[in-house]
Design a protein around this motif. Structure first.
Motif: not given
Length: 321
Positions: A6-25
Protein backbone atom coordinates in the motif's frame (compact mmCIF):
# COMPACT_ATOMS: atom_id res chain seq x y z
CA UNK A 1 -7.25 -2.62 -0.49
CA UNK A 2 -6.40 -6.28 -0.68
CA UNK A 3 -2.88 -7.23 0.45
CA UNK A 4 0.52 -5.61 0.53
CA UNK A 5 2.46 -2.75 -1.01
CA UNK A 6 0.00 0.00 0.00
CA UNK A 7 2.76 2.41 0.92
CA UNK A 8 4.77 1.78 -2.23
CA UNK A 9 1.76 2.62 -4.38
CA UNK A 10 2.37 6.29 -3.58
CA UNK A 11 6.05 6.43 -4.54
CA UNK A 12 5.64 7.17 -8.25
CA UNK A 13 2.77 9.69 -7.83
CA UNK A 14 4.86 11.50 -5.20
CA UNK A 15 7.73 11.81 -7.68
CA UNK A 16 5.33 13.43 -10.12
CA UNK A 17 3.77 15.71 -7.50
CA UNK A 18 7.17 16.79 -6.22
CA UNK A 19 8.20 17.89 -9.71
CA UNK A 20 4.98 19.90 -9.97
CA UNK A 21 4.84 21.47 -6.48
CA UNK A 22 7.65 20.45 -4.13
CA UNK A 23 6.45 22.75 -1.35
CA UNK A 24 3.04 21.05 -1.33
CA UNK A 25 4.60 17.58 -1.14
CA UNK A 26 6.95 18.46 1.71
CA UNK A 27 4.55 20.47 3.86
CA UNK A 28 0.95 19.69 2.90
CA UNK A 29 0.90 15.87 2.78
CA UNK A 30 0.29 14.51 6.26
CA UNK A 31 -0.84 11.34 8.01
CA UNK A 32 -2.26 10.40 11.37
CA UNK A 33 -5.92 11.42 11.37
CA UNK A 34 -6.82 11.49 15.05
CA UNK A 35 -8.78 14.63 15.85
CA UNK A 36 -10.82 17.32 14.17
CA UNK A 37 -8.92 19.94 16.14
CA UNK A 38 -5.64 18.69 14.64
CA UNK A 39 -6.95 19.09 11.10
CA UNK A 40 -8.17 22.63 11.75
CA UNK A 41 -4.84 23.58 13.34
CA UNK A 42 -3.00 22.43 10.21
CA UNK A 43 -4.99 24.87 8.03
CA UNK A 44 -5.99 27.47 10.64
CA UNK A 45 -6.73 31.09 9.81
CA UNK A 46 -4.81 34.01 11.20
CA UNK A 47 -5.89 35.04 14.71
CA UNK A 48 -4.33 38.35 15.80
CA UNK A 49 -6.31 38.26 19.06
CA UNK A 50 -4.61 35.08 20.28
CA UNK A 51 -1.86 35.24 22.90
CA UNK A 52 0.64 35.28 21.37
CA UNK A 53 -0.89 36.37 18.01
CA UNK A 54 -1.26 33.43 15.61
CA UNK A 55 -0.26 34.16 12.01
CA UNK A 56 -2.16 31.09 10.86
CA UNK A 57 -1.41 29.08 7.71
CA UNK A 58 -1.67 30.64 4.26
CA UNK A 59 -1.91 27.35 2.33
CA UNK A 60 -5.27 25.72 3.11
CA UNK A 61 -4.52 22.56 1.12
CA UNK A 62 -3.94 19.31 2.99
CA UNK A 63 -3.73 15.75 1.68
CA UNK A 64 -4.09 13.14 4.42
CA UNK A 65 -2.75 9.73 3.44
CA UNK A 66 -3.71 6.98 5.85
CA UNK A 67 -2.21 3.54 5.27
CA UNK A 68 -4.26 2.29 8.23
CA UNK A 69 -7.60 4.04 7.77
CA UNK A 70 -9.17 1.62 10.23
CA UNK A 71 -7.37 3.50 13.00
CA UNK A 72 -9.13 6.73 12.04
CA UNK A 73 -12.48 4.93 12.10
CA UNK A 74 -11.70 3.60 15.58
CA UNK A 75 -10.82 7.10 16.81
CA UNK A 76 -14.18 8.45 15.62
CA UNK A 77 -15.98 6.12 18.01
CA UNK A 78 -14.45 7.78 21.06
CA UNK A 79 -16.78 10.01 23.02
CA UNK A 80 -16.14 13.68 22.32
CA UNK A 81 -14.05 13.10 19.20
CA UNK A 82 -15.09 15.56 16.45
CA UNK A 83 -13.10 14.07 13.57
CA UNK A 84 -16.18 12.80 11.74
CA UNK A 85 -18.19 16.07 11.74
CA UNK A 86 -15.08 18.06 10.78
CA UNK A 87 -14.41 15.76 7.79
CA UNK A 88 -18.04 16.02 6.73
CA UNK A 89 -17.95 19.81 6.92
CA UNK A 90 -14.69 19.87 4.95
CA UNK A 91 -16.28 17.84 2.13
CA UNK A 92 -19.10 20.41 2.00
CA UNK A 93 -16.57 23.26 1.89
CA UNK A 94 -17.98 24.71 5.10
CA UNK A 95 -15.88 26.71 7.58
CA UNK A 96 -14.24 24.49 10.19
CA UNK A 97 -14.25 25.33 13.88
CA UNK A 98 -14.39 23.18 17.03
CA UNK A 99 -17.71 23.38 18.85
CA UNK A 100 -16.13 24.78 22.00
CA UNK A 101 -16.15 28.31 23.37
CA UNK A 102 -12.54 28.07 24.51
CA UNK A 103 -11.03 27.29 21.07
CA UNK A 104 -10.60 30.28 18.74
CA UNK A 105 -8.98 28.14 16.01
CA UNK A 106 -10.92 28.04 12.76
CA UNK A 107 -10.53 27.70 8.99
CA UNK A 108 -12.96 29.46 6.67
CA UNK A 109 -11.75 27.99 3.38
CA UNK A 110 -10.54 24.38 3.87
CA UNK A 111 -9.26 22.28 0.98
CA UNK A 112 -8.90 18.79 2.39
CA UNK A 113 -8.26 15.52 0.56
CA UNK A 114 -7.98 12.02 2.04
CA UNK A 115 -6.54 8.79 0.67
CA UNK A 116 -7.28 5.95 3.06
CA UNK A 117 -6.20 2.31 2.81
CA UNK A 118 -8.27 -0.33 4.55
CA UNK A 119 -9.09 -3.99 3.91
CA UNK A 120 -12.70 -4.98 3.20
CA UNK A 121 -12.84 -6.94 6.45
CA UNK A 122 -11.69 -3.96 8.52
CA UNK A 123 -14.06 -1.63 6.72
CA UNK A 124 -17.06 -3.84 7.38
CA UNK A 125 -16.05 -4.17 11.02
CA UNK A 126 -15.09 -0.56 11.80
CA UNK A 127 -17.62 1.46 9.81
CA UNK A 128 -20.40 1.61 12.37
CA UNK A 129 -24.08 2.44 11.93
CA UNK A 130 -23.64 6.05 13.01
CA UNK A 131 -20.96 6.86 10.44
CA UNK A 132 -23.05 5.19 7.76
CA UNK A 133 -26.23 7.02 8.68
CA UNK A 134 -24.75 10.49 9.27
CA UNK A 135 -23.33 10.83 5.77
CA UNK A 136 -19.66 10.22 6.57
CA UNK A 137 -19.42 7.09 4.41
CA UNK A 138 -21.07 8.60 1.33
CA UNK A 139 -18.69 11.54 1.29
CA UNK A 140 -15.96 9.12 0.24
CA UNK A 141 -15.55 7.21 -3.01
CA UNK A 142 -14.69 3.59 -2.27
CA UNK A 143 -12.54 1.58 -4.68
CA UNK A 144 -11.51 -2.04 -4.35
CA UNK A 145 -7.89 -2.32 -5.50
CA UNK A 146 -5.27 -5.04 -5.54
CA UNK A 147 -1.87 -5.47 -7.12
CA UNK A 148 -2.09 -6.92 -10.60
CA UNK A 149 1.30 -8.63 -10.69
CA UNK A 150 4.20 -9.79 -8.53
CA UNK A 151 7.57 -8.20 -9.30
CA UNK A 152 10.40 -9.42 -7.11
CA UNK A 153 12.86 -6.68 -8.13
CA UNK A 154 10.85 -3.62 -9.19
CA UNK A 155 12.53 -0.73 -10.97
CA UNK A 156 11.52 2.90 -10.92
CA UNK A 157 9.54 4.36 -13.79
CA UNK A 158 12.00 5.78 -16.36
CA UNK A 159 12.27 9.56 -16.51
CA UNK A 160 11.37 9.69 -20.19
CA UNK A 161 7.98 8.17 -19.31
CA UNK A 162 7.33 10.29 -16.24
CA UNK A 163 8.42 13.66 -17.61
CA UNK A 164 5.60 14.01 -20.19
CA UNK A 165 3.12 13.29 -17.38
CA UNK A 166 4.81 15.90 -15.19
CA UNK A 167 4.62 18.47 -17.97
CA UNK A 168 0.94 17.76 -18.56
CA UNK A 169 0.15 18.03 -14.87
CA UNK A 170 2.06 21.31 -14.53
CA UNK A 171 0.03 22.74 -17.40
CA UNK A 172 -3.20 21.47 -15.84
CA UNK A 173 -2.36 22.92 -12.43
CA UNK A 174 -1.49 26.31 -13.91
CA UNK A 175 -4.69 26.26 -15.93
CA UNK A 176 -6.75 25.33 -12.88
CA UNK A 177 -5.28 28.17 -10.84
CA UNK A 178 -6.49 30.70 -13.40
CA UNK A 179 -9.92 29.16 -14.04
CA UNK A 180 -12.89 30.59 -12.17
CA UNK A 181 -15.82 28.70 -13.68
CA UNK A 182 -16.37 25.35 -15.40
CA UNK A 183 -19.53 24.59 -17.40
CA UNK A 184 -20.87 21.70 -19.49
CA UNK A 185 -21.13 21.86 -23.27
CA UNK A 186 -24.52 21.06 -24.88
CA UNK A 187 -23.73 17.37 -25.52
CA UNK A 188 -22.49 16.82 -21.97
CA UNK A 189 -25.50 18.71 -20.62
CA UNK A 190 -27.83 16.44 -22.59
CA UNK A 191 -26.14 13.33 -21.16
CA UNK A 192 -26.21 14.83 -17.66
CA UNK A 193 -29.96 15.39 -17.97
CA UNK A 194 -30.34 11.72 -18.96
CA UNK A 195 -28.29 10.25 -16.09
CA UNK A 196 -29.28 12.71 -13.38
CA UNK A 197 -32.56 10.97 -12.43
CA UNK A 198 -30.72 7.69 -11.87
CA UNK A 199 -27.90 9.36 -9.95
CA UNK A 200 -30.39 11.03 -7.61
CA UNK A 201 -32.93 8.18 -7.35
CA UNK A 202 -33.75 6.57 -4.01
CA UNK A 203 -31.22 3.90 -3.09
CA UNK A 204 -31.95 1.21 -0.55
CA UNK A 205 -29.98 -0.73 1.99
CA UNK A 206 -26.37 -0.17 2.91
CA UNK A 207 -25.40 0.20 -0.75
CA UNK A 208 -27.93 2.98 -1.15
CA UNK A 209 -26.73 4.91 1.88
CA UNK A 210 -23.05 4.73 0.91
CA UNK A 211 -23.67 5.77 -2.72
CA UNK A 212 -26.28 8.42 -1.94
CA UNK A 213 -24.11 11.31 -3.12
CA UNK A 214 -23.67 9.90 -6.62
CA UNK A 215 -24.57 13.14 -8.45
CA UNK A 216 -22.12 15.50 -6.70
CA UNK A 217 -19.37 12.88 -6.82
CA UNK A 218 -19.76 12.48 -10.60
CA UNK A 219 -19.96 16.25 -11.00
CA UNK A 220 -16.67 16.73 -9.15
CA UNK A 221 -14.96 13.98 -11.13
CA UNK A 222 -16.09 15.40 -14.47
CA UNK A 223 -14.74 18.83 -13.52
CA UNK A 224 -11.39 17.31 -12.54
CA UNK A 225 -11.15 15.53 -15.89
CA UNK A 226 -11.91 18.81 -17.68
CA UNK A 227 -9.23 20.72 -15.76
CA UNK A 228 -6.68 17.98 -16.48
CA UNK A 229 -7.45 18.57 -20.17
CA UNK A 230 -7.00 22.31 -19.57
CA UNK A 231 -10.59 22.99 -20.48
CA UNK A 232 -13.13 25.16 -18.71
CA UNK A 233 -15.85 23.15 -20.43
CA UNK A 234 -16.92 19.64 -19.45
CA UNK A 235 -17.51 17.70 -22.64
CA UNK A 236 -18.78 14.17 -23.30
CA UNK A 237 -15.44 12.35 -22.74
CA UNK A 238 -15.02 14.08 -19.37
CA UNK A 239 -18.51 13.18 -18.19
CA UNK A 240 -18.32 9.63 -19.53
CA UNK A 241 -14.99 9.11 -17.79
CA UNK A 242 -16.50 10.37 -14.52
CA UNK A 243 -19.50 8.06 -14.90
CA UNK A 244 -17.24 5.08 -15.61
CA UNK A 245 -15.10 5.71 -12.54
CA UNK A 246 -18.18 6.17 -10.38
CA UNK A 247 -19.63 2.93 -11.72
CA UNK A 248 -16.46 1.15 -10.59
CA UNK A 249 -16.87 2.71 -7.16
CA UNK A 250 -20.47 1.48 -6.98
CA UNK A 251 -19.43 -2.02 -8.00
CA UNK A 252 -16.74 -1.90 -5.30
CA UNK A 253 -19.32 -0.95 -2.67
CA UNK A 254 -21.57 -3.81 -3.79
CA UNK A 255 -18.71 -6.29 -3.54
CA UNK A 256 -17.32 -5.00 -0.22
CA UNK A 257 -20.61 -4.80 1.63
CA UNK A 258 -22.33 -7.64 -0.20
CA UNK A 259 -25.74 -8.12 1.43
CA UNK A 260 -25.15 -6.03 4.55
CA UNK A 261 -28.06 -3.79 5.44
CA UNK A 262 -26.39 -1.37 7.84
CA UNK A 263 -28.65 -2.55 10.65
CA UNK A 264 -26.43 -4.10 13.34
CA UNK A 265 -28.92 -6.72 14.54
CA UNK A 266 -30.08 -7.66 11.05
CA UNK A 267 -26.51 -8.04 9.80
CA UNK A 268 -25.56 -10.18 12.80
CA UNK A 269 -28.51 -12.50 12.21
CA UNK A 270 -27.79 -12.61 8.47
CA UNK A 271 -24.16 -13.55 9.07
CA UNK A 272 -25.12 -16.39 11.39
CA UNK A 273 -27.98 -17.46 9.17
CA UNK A 274 -25.69 -17.82 6.19
CA UNK A 275 -23.53 -20.17 8.25
CA UNK A 276 -26.28 -22.25 9.89
CA UNK A 277 -29.05 -21.92 7.26
CA UNK A 278 -31.78 -21.40 9.87
CA UNK A 279 -32.34 -19.62 13.20
CA UNK A 280 -35.20 -20.30 15.61
CA UNK A 281 -36.80 -17.66 17.80
CA UNK A 282 -35.00 -19.04 20.85
CA UNK A 283 -31.64 -19.04 19.07
CA UNK A 284 -32.24 -15.47 17.94
CA UNK A 285 -33.04 -14.41 21.50
CA UNK A 286 -29.73 -15.90 22.66
CA UNK A 287 -27.82 -14.47 19.71
CA UNK A 288 -28.98 -10.93 20.46
CA UNK A 289 -28.04 -11.11 24.12
CA UNK A 290 -31.40 -12.26 25.52
CA UNK A 291 -32.61 -8.70 25.76
CA UNK A 292 -34.86 -8.44 22.73
CA UNK A 293 -38.58 -9.08 22.46
CA UNK A 294 -40.98 -10.55 19.93
CA UNK A 295 -41.22 -7.23 18.09
CA UNK A 296 -37.48 -7.28 17.36
CA UNK A 297 -37.67 -10.85 16.02
CA UNK A 298 -40.57 -9.84 13.78
CA UNK A 299 -38.78 -6.68 12.64
CA UNK A 300 -35.63 -8.58 11.69
CA UNK A 301 -37.66 -11.21 9.88
CA UNK A 302 -39.57 -8.53 7.97
CA UNK A 303 -36.35 -6.80 6.85
CA UNK A 304 -34.76 -10.05 5.70
CA UNK A 305 -37.92 -11.18 3.93
CA UNK A 306 -38.30 -7.84 2.16
CA UNK A 307 -34.76 -8.16 0.83
CA UNK A 308 -35.49 -11.80 -0.14
CA UNK A 309 -32.66 -13.03 2.07
CA UNK A 310 -34.79 -15.25 4.31
CA UNK A 311 -38.34 -16.45 4.98
CA UNK A 312 -40.20 -17.14 8.22
CA UNK A 313 -41.75 -20.63 8.27
CA UNK A 314 -44.91 -21.56 10.24
CA UNK A 315 -42.78 -22.65 13.21
CA UNK A 316 -41.38 -19.10 13.45
CA UNK A 317 -37.96 -20.12 12.22
CA UNK A 318 -35.89 -17.94 9.89
CA UNK A 319 -34.87 -19.97 6.83
CA UNK A 320 -32.02 -18.40 4.87
CA UNK A 321 -31.53 -18.64 1.14
Amino acid sequence: SSTGRKGQSQSTPKRIYKAVDEQWVTSRIVSGLSSGEGIIHKIRDENPEATPPDRGVSDKRVLCTEEEFAQALKVMKREGNILSPILRQAWDGSPLQPLTKTSPTKCNEPHLSIIGHITPEELRRQLNEIEIANGFANRFMWFYVERSKLIASPKGVPRDILQPLVNQLIDAVNFGRSTTEVTRDPDAEQLWQQVYPELTSDRFGLFGVITQRAAPQVLRLSMIYAIIDRSDTIDLPHLRAALALWQYSEESVKMIFEEMTGDENVDLVLKCGKAFKSITRGQLWTLLGRNNNKQEFDRIGTVLAARKLAIIDPQQTLIFK
